[in-house]
Design an enzyme around this catalytic site. Structure first.
Site, PDB file in Angstrom:
ATOM      1  N   ASP A   1      89.342  50.425   3.043  1.00 57.09           N
ATOM      2  CA  ASP A   1      88.144  50.652   2.161  1.00 57.09           C
ATOM      3  C   ASP A   1      87.333  49.321   1.729  1.00 57.09           C
ATOM      4  OD1 ASP A   1      86.417  51.001   0.066  1.00 57.09           O
ATOM      5  OD2 ASP A   1      87.587  51.438  -1.537  1.00 57.09           O
TER       6      ASP A   1
ATOM      7  N   HIS B   1      90.851  51.273  -5.618  1.00 57.88           N
ATOM      8  CA  HIS B   1      89.890  52.049  -6.420  1.00 57.88           C
ATOM      9  C   HIS B   1      90.179  53.622  -6.466  1.00 57.88           C
ATOM     10  CE1 HIS B   1      85.729  53.880  -7.470  1.00 57.88           C
ATOM     11  NE2 HIS B   1      85.465  52.930  -7.688  1.00 57.88           N
TER      12      HIS B   1
ATOM     13  N   GLN C   1      83.611  46.682  -0.815  1.00 58.28           N
ATOM     14  CA  GLN C   1      83.437  45.635  -1.466  1.00 58.28           C
ATOM     15  C   GLN C   1      83.365  44.342  -0.579  1.00 58.28           C
ATOM     16  OE1 GLN C   1      82.393  45.168  -4.611  1.00 58.28           O
ATOM     17  NE2 GLN C   1      82.867  47.176  -5.501  1.00 58.28           N
TER      18      GLN C   1
ATOM     19  N   CYS D   1      87.410  51.782 -12.337  1.00 57.44           N
ATOM     20  CA  CYS D   1      87.888  53.162 -11.526  1.00 57.44           C
ATOM     21  C   CYS D   1      89.260  52.570 -10.889  1.00 57.44           C
ATOM     22  CB  CYS D   1      86.853  53.477 -10.504  1.00 57.44           C
ATOM     23  SG  CYS D   1      85.395  54.412 -11.337  1.00 57.44           S
TER      24      CYS D   1
END
Lengths: 440, 169
Positions: free
Chosen positions: A226, A149, A229, A397
């Site tokens: 990250d 992202h 999600q 993104c």
């Protein structure tokens, strides 16, 4: 509607102990209608999740009964507010398997959490030798993946520009997975930090974190994950993953917007330079200079997002109540069902893994009309919206992924714990409608 | 069906059979404009002779609205005096910012009045404006190559994009 092919055994089997229709009653917005009495079919949870009553009630109760600034008053309300705020820190720590509550830092969102680490690294330049692990400069390398992202790409591009370090990345295979063939050549002794996405927001791919972390450790690089999600959708345990930092955000896990989380190993946070300066992050302040508070407060300058943190605590309780393994199993079943169902739509091509193996419930695709001409995702989304179906269109993104797959944009349907196979059926029927509209 | 107010047959016709498409020589200025939220892109060239828009050529990628708008726009401005064409651009911009309250003057805007329905969809207004903003930017550069024109979609669109989502009829 009818679907021609029988599903793979168990693909859409209901998950024991998880009654999605009952769960949906916890989310008031799912009962609303759009465009003159059409039921809402919300398939945009990768952008943001909907919120259950428990979260809404917690925020409201906080303001009705306990509102005060945290960490600085000695009156009843201030103590109650502080207790509620800090209780969420304990809940989040337990939720992700952190061993110490001081490892949980509240930020605005995932983006700020990732920027926090990137800026701490360039701030190490003007910090003492204790911050050596974070120092980075010309000749050093930063490694990301091609499926990041923008929030886990741009901060590292900016860090490279500030420090003279070089940005490198792990490429993708044609079915949307990381190409690890040349992993050792991408992550070298020059690498100072590897930052990667756990589950791609555009491809849905769940990445083999352990393998990459093992290589990063070999060369002494810091690892950042990250989890925007992943944490909302399946059990994530930081000890198991072995990463140094994990960033995720509340609003994708049924909490309010405005609160994100940076988890970091305590021994690293203790020597990591601060990012934002201000109140609450200090120890002693004089006109000449200041010393900083220990973590987590060193990284929480200024009045934080108190009601949102309280809402996050309620969201964590809610997810634990349903059970993360049950949520993961439900979403896996819906994802498998959707991959099969979308395969019945002529002219539809999935961008990302075509099978439910190591992939989550964010499914991107492109669509053509009867003559094989592409129907732009913006048009797809508009016509689905007319049927009350909410999807995301664009490059999500993650523009480098669109470039990699040579598509200008995709349509993305994304699921959560409240998504039903009936909603997937509505999507498939809607896509047939889109093709009819543009093939006329 | 409500969508028909946006996807007018005239728009779909231009989308399927775009006019003036393809990059041509000679040209005085070329610009590349993007719509970062949805990935629409246009590369557009302008040839100006004696104060008249002699040619507009373009390559673009994007949704039906942005593609059709490039076709309609180029057909409308080619052969017009620059001042006249800029006046049409202002009228089209006003139509797009009308939130569905204006119809547009068909005698002047011709096929471009078909986009009146698009103005009811805030998220799509910038699609319709993309090629117009690119043309305005390219024309400014063609007339005065030294000028770094501020005619970007970002500069022109905010007023239109401020429409609250709930105001969709």
């Amino acid at each position: 509607m009818t679907l021609a092919e029988p599903r793979a055994a168990g693909a859409a089997a209901p998950v024991l102990g998880f009654d999605v229709e009952q769960v949906r009653k916890d989310f008031p917005i799912l009962a609303r209608t759009v465009h003159d009495d059409l039921p809402l079919v919300y398939l945009d949870s990768a952008a943001t999740s909907q919120k259950p009553y428990a979260v809404l009630d917690a925020e409201r109760a906080y303001y009705e009964l306990h509102n005060a600034n945290v960490h600085r008053g000695i009156h009843v309300l201030a103590e109650e507010a502080t207790a509620l705020y800090e209780a969420t820190r304990d809940k989040v720590a337990a939720f992700i398997g952190a061993t110490d509550r001081r490892e949980v830092v509240f930020t605005k969102n995932s983006t700020e959490a990732l920027n926090l680490v990137a800026y701490a690294m360039s701030n190490a330049e003007t910090t003492g030798p204790e911050a050596d692990r974070f120092r980075i400069g010309p000749g050093d390398e930063i490694v990301v993946t091609e499926m990041e992202h923008h929030s886990n790409l741009v901060p590292w591009q900016m860090l490279a520009r500030r420090t003279g370090a070089t940005l490198r990345w792990i490429g993708l295979t044609d079915d949307g997975r990381l190409n690890l063939d040349n992993l050792d050549a991408v992550i070298t002794d020059r690498c100072k930090v590897v930052s990667m996405v756990h589950q791609s927001n555009i491809l849905g791919t769940i990445n083999p974190v352990e393998r990459i972390v093992a290589r990063a450790r070999q060369v002494g690089a810091l690892t950042v994950l990250d989890g925007s999600q992943s944490v909302p959708h399946f059990p994530v345990d930081v000890a198991e993953l072995g990463v140094d930092f994990l960033a995720f955000t509340g609003h994708k896990m049924c909490a309010p917007t405005g609160v994100g989380i940076l988890w970091g190993r305590l021994e690293l946070l203790e020597v990591m330079p601060p990012f934002l300066g201000g109140g609450e992050m200090i120890e002693i302040v004089t006109m000449e200079g200041s010393t900083y508070a220990p973590p987590p407060h060193r990284f929480e300058a200024g009045t934080p997002m108190i009601s949102q943190v309280v809402g996050l605590g309620a969201a964590v309780d809610y997810l634990i109540g349903l059970g993360m393994p049950a949520i993961a199993a439900h979403e896996h079943a819906v994802t498998a069902y959707a991959l099969d169902a979308l395969a019945t739509v002529p002219g539809l091509r999935i961008i990302g893994p075509p099978t439910p193996v190591d992939r989550g419930g964010a499914i991107s695709f492109v669509l053509t009309d009867d003559d094989g001409r592409g129907i732009h995702p913006h048009d797809v989304g508009q016509i689905l919206d007319e049927r009350g179906i909410a999807v995301r269109v664009g490059h999500h993104c993650a523009r480098p992924v669109c470039l990699r797959f040579n598509v200008p944009a995709t349509t993305r349907a994304s699921f959560h714990l409240y998504t039903t196979t009936g909603e997937v059926d509505a999507l498939v029927e809607g896509l047939h409608g889109v093709r009819r509209f543009f093939s006329r | 069906m409500k969508l028909d107010s946006m996807y007018q047959e005239i728009i779909l016709d231009h989308y399927r059979n775009p006019l003036h498409r393809g990059l041509r020589d000679p040209f005085d200025a070329e610009v590349h404009h993007v719509n970062p939220t949805c990935g629409d892109e246009v590369t557009l060239r302008v040839k100006v002779t004696g104060g008249v828009v002699e040619d507009v050529s373009y390559e673009s990628e994007g949704c039906s609205i942005s593609q059709a708008s490039a076709s309609v726009m180029s057909d409308l401005v080619i052969g017009k005096k620059i001042d006249e064409a800029l006046e049409l651009e202002r009228e089209f911009l006003a139509l797009m910012q009308s939130r569905g309250t204006a119809e547009g003057d068909e005698d002047r805007l011709e096929d471009a009045v078909a986009f009146a329905g698009v103005s009811k969809y805030p998220a799509r207004v910038k699609c319709a404006l993309l090629s117009w903003m690119a043309w305005k930017d390219a024309t400014a550069k063609a007339v005065d190559p030294a000028s770094a024109a501020a005619a970007t979609p970002a500069a022109a669109a905010p007023a239109a994009l401020d429409v609250p989502e709930q105001e969709k009829p």
